[in-house]
Design a protein around this motif. Structure first.
Motif, PDB file in Angstrom:
ATOM      1  N   ASP A   1       0.834  -1.209   0.000  1.00 17.31           N
ATOM      2  CA  ASP A   1       0.000   0.000   0.000  1.00 17.31           C
ATOM      3  C   ASP A   1       0.869   1.260   0.000  1.00 17.31           C
ATOM      4  O   ASP A   1       0.589   2.217  -0.716  1.00 17.31           O
ATOM      5  CB  ASP A   1      -0.904   0.046   1.240  1.00 17.31           C
ATOM      6  N   LYS A   2       1.928   1.252   0.807  1.00 15.91           N
ATOM      7  CA  LYS A   2       2.794   2.442   0.876  1.00 15.91           C
ATOM      8  C   LYS A   2       3.554   2.635  -0.439  1.00 15.91           C
ATOM      9  O   LYS A   2       3.747   3.775  -0.887  1.00 15.91           O
ATOM     10  CB  LYS A   2       3.749   2.324   2.060  1.00 15.91           C
ATOM     11  N   ILE A   3       3.969   1.528  -1.031  1.00 15.58           N
ATOM     12  CA  ILE A   3       4.679   1.621  -2.322  1.00 15.58           C
ATOM     13  C   ILE A   3       3.744   2.223  -3.378  1.00 15.58           C
ATOM     14  O   ILE A   3       4.117   3.114  -4.136  1.00 15.58           O
ATOM     15  CB  ILE A   3       5.206   0.228  -2.740  1.00 15.58           C
ATOM     16  N   PHE A   4       2.481   1.751  -3.382  1.00 13.86           N
ATOM     17  CA  PHE A   4       1.522   2.268  -4.368  1.00 13.86           C
ATOM     18  C   PHE A   4       1.118   3.705  -4.072  1.00 13.86           C
ATOM     19  O   PHE A   4       0.919   4.494  -4.992  1.00 13.86           O
ATOM     20  CB  PHE A   4       0.299   1.344  -4.472  1.00 13.86           C
ATOM     21  N   SER A   5       1.000   4.039  -2.782  1.00 14.46           N
ATOM     22  CA  SER A   5       0.609   5.419  -2.475  1.00 14.46           C
ATOM     23  C   SER A   5       1.731   6.382  -2.879  1.00 14.46           C
ATOM     24  O   SER A   5       1.470   7.451  -3.454  1.00 14.46           O
ATOM     25  CB  SER A   5       0.161   5.518  -1.009  1.00 14.46           C
ATOM     26  N   SER A   6       2.982   5.999  -2.662  1.00 12.84           N
ATOM     27  CA  SER A   6       4.112   6.842  -3.104  1.00 12.84           C
ATOM     28  C   SER A   6       4.090   6.986  -4.622  1.00 12.84           C
ATOM     29  O   SER A   6       4.260   8.088  -5.162  1.00 12.84           O
ATOM     30  CB  SER A   6       5.448   6.211  -2.685  1.00 12.84           C
ATOM     31  N   LEU A   7       3.870   5.866  -5.278  1.00  8.85           N
ATOM     32  CA  LEU A   7       3.873   5.855  -6.745  1.00  8.85           C
ATOM     33  C   LEU A   7       2.759   6.752  -7.298  1.00  8.85           C
ATOM     34  O   LEU A   7       2.975   7.557  -8.214  1.00  8.85           O
ATOM     35  CB  LEU A   7       3.666   4.407  -7.199  1.00  8.85           C
ATOM     36  N   ARG A   8       1.567   6.630  -6.714  1.00  9.44           N
ATOM     37  CA  ARG A   8       0.428   7.451  -7.145  1.00  9.44           C
ATOM     38  C   ARG A   8       0.734   8.937  -6.934  1.00  9.44           C
ATOM     39  O   ARG A   8       0.542   9.757  -7.821  1.00  9.44           O
ATOM     40  CB  ARG A   8      -0.820   7.048  -6.362  1.00  9.44           C
ATOM     41  N   ASN A   9       1.252   9.272  -5.745  1.00  9.48           N
ATOM     42  CA  ASN A   9       1.570  10.688  -5.448  1.00  9.48           C
ATOM     43  C   ASN A   9       2.571  11.248  -6.448  1.00  9.48           C
ATOM     44  O   ASN A   9       2.436  12.380  -6.911  1.00  9.48           O
ATOM     45  CB  ASN A   9       2.168  10.826  -4.045  1.00  9.48           C
ATOM     46  N   ILE A  10       3.587  10.458  -6.753  1.00 10.21           N
ATOM     47  CA  ILE A  10       4.651  10.948  -7.646  1.00 10.21           C
ATOM     48  C   ILE A  10       4.135  11.049  -9.085  1.00 10.21           C
ATOM     49  O   ILE A  10       4.365  12.056  -9.759  1.00 10.21           O
ATOM     50  CB  ILE A  10       5.912  10.064  -7.505  1.00 10.21           C
ATOM     51  N   LEU A  11       3.393  10.029  -9.534  1.00  9.26           N
ATOM     52  CA  LEU A  11       2.833  10.080 -10.897  1.00  9.26           C
ATOM     53  C   LEU A  11       1.972  11.320 -11.082  1.00  9.26           C
ATOM     54  O   LEU A  11       1.993  11.962 -12.126  1.00  9.26           O
ATOM     55  CB  LEU A  11       1.952   8.854 -11.142  1.00  9.26           C
ATOM     56  N   CYS A  12       1.206  11.651 -10.001  1.00  7.88           N
ATOM     57  CA  CYS A  12       0.230  12.735 -10.097  1.00  7.88           C
ATOM     58  C   CYS A  12       0.832  14.109  -9.826  1.00  7.88           C
ATOM     59  O   CYS A  12       0.098  15.097  -9.801  1.00  7.88           O
ATOM     60  CB  CYS A  12      -0.945  12.469  -9.148  1.00  7.88           C
TER      61      CYS A  12
END
Ligand code: LIP
Length: 276
Positions: free
Chosen positions: A173-184
């Motif tokens: 979840d933390k890996i995906f939340s970081s990824l989402r934040n950075i992509l966006c």
């Protein structure tokens, strides 16, 4: 003493090349896959064979030097960085790539004295790219000088990261939340070669502006860390503090501006340290 380290570096380059031949040869045959910490943390006989080859050869030439090797640590050796001259070895960085013949596989050899990296050698053996850096002497790929990207606008940047080998849902979840934040933010794109060492060499080469990951190990990033800093890049922890090679967390970027912008978006967690 400086010449001693140059001799050691020359030896590391020769060993990385020899190890690369072993890796390329092994890719022609079936690879027997075993697991370590979990079902997706893979190791093969080639990882073990290459690490033994490197350590035996270094022991003959530099009998007083110490080692931190991925497979030796997996076999129970302690993982402690002292002030002694220490070789930090990942015999195959990108083992999962190797298993699947995904074409980014590196031999990574870092060398530290007084807990400071003196040289780093990353051989991306399927691309035949030999990345090298010696403290104070710049970073090179196949002898050509490397320079990080000059792009300081994160919105014009390409970022590298990996999903790692933990399948703990909280970590994922933390890996995906970081990824989402950075992509966006948004950034131009996110990529991952499947090996920390190669990702760091891509930062040093200017192909991506930054690489970050939580869950890596000291042997994945020791050599690459010097290659990035000698190419003009910066290193920091994912919370913006000083990089701690044993903490299993890293941001390697072309500039402090890009690194600090990413840090704001990273949902940080702390994997168990390598030296615990
Ligand atoms: C790999 C790293 C990669 C990471 C994997 C693994 P290995 O190293 O380079 O960045 O995502 O979990 O740690 O195990 O192939 O040496």
């Amino acid at each position: 003493m400086a010449d001693d380290w140059q001799n050691a570096m020359d030896h590391a380059v020769a060993l990385a090349r020899r190890a690369g031949e072993v890796v390329r040869e092994a890719l022609q045959h079936d690879r027997k896959v075993m697991t370590k910490s979990c079902s997706v943390d893979l190791v093969t006989q080639t990882d073990q064979k290459v690490e033994t080859l490197i350590i035996q050869s270094v022991k003959e030439k530099f009998p007083t030097h110490r080692f931190i090797g991925e497979e030796s640590v997996a076999a129970g050796e302690v993982c402690v960085l002292t002030d002694s001259p220490t070789w930090i070895i990942d015999p195959i960085d990108g083992t999962t790539n190797f298993v699947h013949a995904f074409p980014f596989v590196a031999v990574s050899i870092g060398f530290s004295v007084n807990k400071q990296m003196q040289f780093g050698v990353v051989y991306s053996c399927l691309e035949d790219k030999m990345y090298t850096a010696r403290r104070g002497n710049g970073a090179f790929c196949n002898g050509e000088p490397l320079q990080v990207s000059q792009q300081e606008d994160v919105k014009q940047s390409m970022i590298a990261t990996e999903f790692g080998s933990s399948r703990d849902p909280e970590v994922v979840d933390k890996i995906f939340s970081s990824l989402r934040n950075i992509l966006c933010i948004p950034v131009h794109g996110v990529r991952g070669a499947g090996t920390a060492a190669v990702n760091m060499c891509l930062v040093a080469s200017g192909c991506v502006e930054a690489y970050y990951e939580m869950g890596i190990h000291v042997w994945d990033v020791a050599a690459g860390s010097l290659i990035v800093s000698e190419a003009g890049g910066v290193l920091m922890d994912v919370d913006g503090g000083e990089l701690d090679l044993m903490s299993r967390r890293i941001v390697a970027a072309n500039s402090r501006t890009v690194a600090e912008r990413l840090v704001i978006e990273i949902d940080a967690f702390s994997p168990p340290r390598d030296d615990k």
